[in-house]
Write an enzyme that holds these catalytic residues in place. Structure first.
Site, PDB file in Angstrom:
ATOM      1  N   CYS A   1      -5.397  -3.173   7.596  1.00  0.00           N
ATOM      2  CA  CYS A   1      -4.164  -2.962   7.261  1.00  0.00           C
ATOM      3  C   CYS A   1      -3.333  -1.744   7.702  1.00  0.00           C
ATOM      4  O   CYS A   1      -2.297  -1.873   8.038  1.00  0.00           O
ATOM      5  CB  CYS A   1      -4.135  -2.625   5.606  1.00  0.00           C
ATOM      6  SG  CYS A   1      -5.582  -1.285   5.434  1.00  0.00           S
TER       7      CYS A   1
ATOM      8  N   GLN B   1      -2.839  -9.601   7.979  1.00  0.00           N
ATOM      9  CA  GLN B   1      -3.986  -8.979   8.760  1.00  0.00           C
ATOM     10  C   GLN B   1      -5.180 -10.098   8.622  1.00  0.00           C
ATOM     11  O   GLN B   1      -6.046  -9.697   9.411  1.00  0.00           O
ATOM     12  CB  GLN B   1      -4.343  -7.721   8.076  1.00  0.00           C
ATOM     13  CG  GLN B   1      -4.837  -7.841   6.616  1.00  0.00           C
ATOM     14  CD  GLN B   1      -5.164  -6.701   5.868  1.00  0.00           C
ATOM     15  OE1 GLN B   1      -4.003  -6.031   5.324  1.00  0.00           O
ATOM     16  NE2 GLN B   1      -6.251  -6.298   5.645  1.00  0.00           N
TER      17      GLN B   1
ATOM     18  N   HIS C   1      -6.214   1.162   1.176  1.00  0.00           N
ATOM     19  CA  HIS C   1      -5.146   0.383   1.767  1.00  0.00           C
ATOM     20  C   HIS C   1      -4.057   1.027   2.188  1.00  0.00           C
ATOM     21  O   HIS C   1      -3.511   1.807   1.474  1.00  0.00           O
ATOM     22  CB  HIS C   1      -4.799  -0.809   0.565  1.00  0.00           C
ATOM     23  CG  HIS C   1      -4.107  -1.981   0.982  1.00  0.00           C
ATOM     24  ND1 HIS C   1      -4.333  -2.675   2.171  1.00  0.00           N
ATOM     25  CD2 HIS C   1      -2.837  -2.611   0.484  1.00  0.00           C
ATOM     26  CE1 HIS C   1      -3.697  -3.628   2.429  1.00  0.00           C
ATOM     27  NE2 HIS C   1      -2.848  -3.374   1.440  1.00  0.00           N
TER      28      HIS C   1
END
Ligand SMILES: *[C@@H]1O[C@H](CO)[C@@H](O)[C@H](O)[C@H]1NC(C)=O
Ligand SMILES: *[C@@H]1O[C@H](CO)[C@@H](O)[C@H](O)[C@H]1NC(C)=O
Ligand SMILES: *[C@@H]1O[C@H](CO)[C@@H](O)[C@H](O)[C@H]1NC(C)=O
Length: 335
Positions: free
Chosen positions: A141, A135, A281
């Site tokens: 993410c 990324q 995340h």
């Protein structure tokens, strides 16, 4: 200007006066050498003023790794591409600036009763998981978790492995409460793909790693979502069932400072929370298993194949570790 400033790169002159350290800096010679070879390995360059800070941070991280690995933990830490960063810097660059509130997600998943297999690994049952991607320094993410899940879903249904465009999600999915490099949720990205009528491929909409203008071209869409399945909040057993029976599952969790330097083993933490409002995340569960009676998830990350275990990590299963069961979802592809 960039070009006018002295750059420190890992060349021969690195051990010159600048690198020798400011007074009071407690960096040992061995650490200095390790840092130098790390810089070569990761092709790092710094502005002169930044070098001391990076060296000191690297040394601190190295000591943290050594201390952790000398204790009895279920996972080990190691030097990786983030070793010159403090966790605060890492968080700012790679994680969502604002945690997403998962608890707003309505569930529509009905769980059966099992029993489920003890071991599942979609990587080993055929060509069902695409290669690990990277990324870069953008909190995107969630787009990689999304494409990873959809790529797998399509491969499982059709036998065809596509590579889908994260950048389209970064640039175009704002109306579904996503925020490009500032974060988003896979469930909301699946919704976007569903209503947008498709997502393009990596080749026609390449990844840039920064926010940009939406350049979606409907005629170039190659993947479609028929339905989105949201797994019930905190029902980790439903995640097990979904991974065992249907598809790799997108989930989010809270990354804290002991995760940045993860190297291998079953990640387990006492510093993270397990509530749906703290996750920062998103990743993809591609399987699960257990080792010495300790259950784990096999998880695909988006920090490149060099991070962790070839781009993957294991995380303890069955305890809603770091809130991992707070917003799990997967797409049903239209094929
Ligand atoms: C390390 O931890 C494991 C699992 O928690 C335990 O079985 C083992 O006895 C511990 N070993 C030491 C040396 O403390
Ligand atoms: C998250 O969303 C839920 C449901 O909409 C709400 O009740 C809760 O207050 C929110 N939490 C935060 C921290 O915003
Ligand atoms: C699944 O979650 C997304 C976003 O969190 C939401 O927009 C969608 O309505 C949910 N789907 C169902 C069927 O509840």
């Amino acid at each position: 200007m960039w070009a006018a400033l002295p750059l420190l790169c890992a060349g021969a002159w690195l051990l010159g006066p600048l690198a020798r350290g400011a007074p009071g800096l407690s960096v040992r010679t061995a650490e200095r050498f390790r840092f130098k070879s790390w810089m070569v390995q990761h092709q790092k360059m710094y502005m002169a003023a930044e070098y001391q800070h990076r060296l000191q941070t690297f040394a601190n991280n190295q000591r943290k790794i050594n201390a952790h690995n000398s204790q009895n933990h279920t996972f080990t830490m190691g030097v990786n591409q983030f070793s010159d960063m403090t966790f605060a810097e890492f968080k700012h660059k790679y994680l969502w600036s604002e945690p997403q509130n998962c608890s707003a997600t309505k569930s529509n998943y009905l769980r059966g009763r099992g029993p489920y297999p003890r071991f599942v690994d979609w990587r080993k049952s055929g060509h069902f998981v695409s290669p690990v991607k990277n990324q870069g320094s953008c909190g995107s993410c969630w787009t990689f978790s999304t494409t990873g899940a959809l790529e797998s879903a399509i491969a499982i249904k059709t036998g065809k492995m596509l590579s889908l465009a994260e950048q389209q999600l970064v640039d175009c999915a704002q109306n579904f409460n996503n925020h490009g490099c500032q974060g988003g949720l896979p469930s909301q990205a699946f919704e976007y793909i569903h209503y947008n009528k498709g997502i393009m491929g990596e080749d026609t909409y390449p990844y840039k790693g920064k926010d940009g203008k939406c350049k979606f071209q409907p005629e170039k869409a190659i993947a479609f979502v028929k339905d989105v399945v949201n797994i019930t909040l905190n029902d980790e057993e439903a995640m097990v069932e979904a991974v065992a029976l249907y598809n790799p599952v997108s989930f989010a969790f809270e990354v804290t400072n002991d995760f940045m330097l993860y190297r291998k083993g079953i990640y387990s933490s006492t510093s993270c929370h397990n509530t749906p409002d703290k996750v920062n995340h998103a990743v993809l569960a591609v399987g699960y298993g257990e080792e010495n009676g300790r259950p784990y998830w096999i998880v695909k990350n988006s920090w490149g194949p060099q991070w962790g275990m070839d781009g993957y990590f294991l995380i303890e299963r069955g305890k809603n570790m770091c809130g991992l069961a707070a917003c799990a979802s997967y797409p049903i592809p239209l094929v």
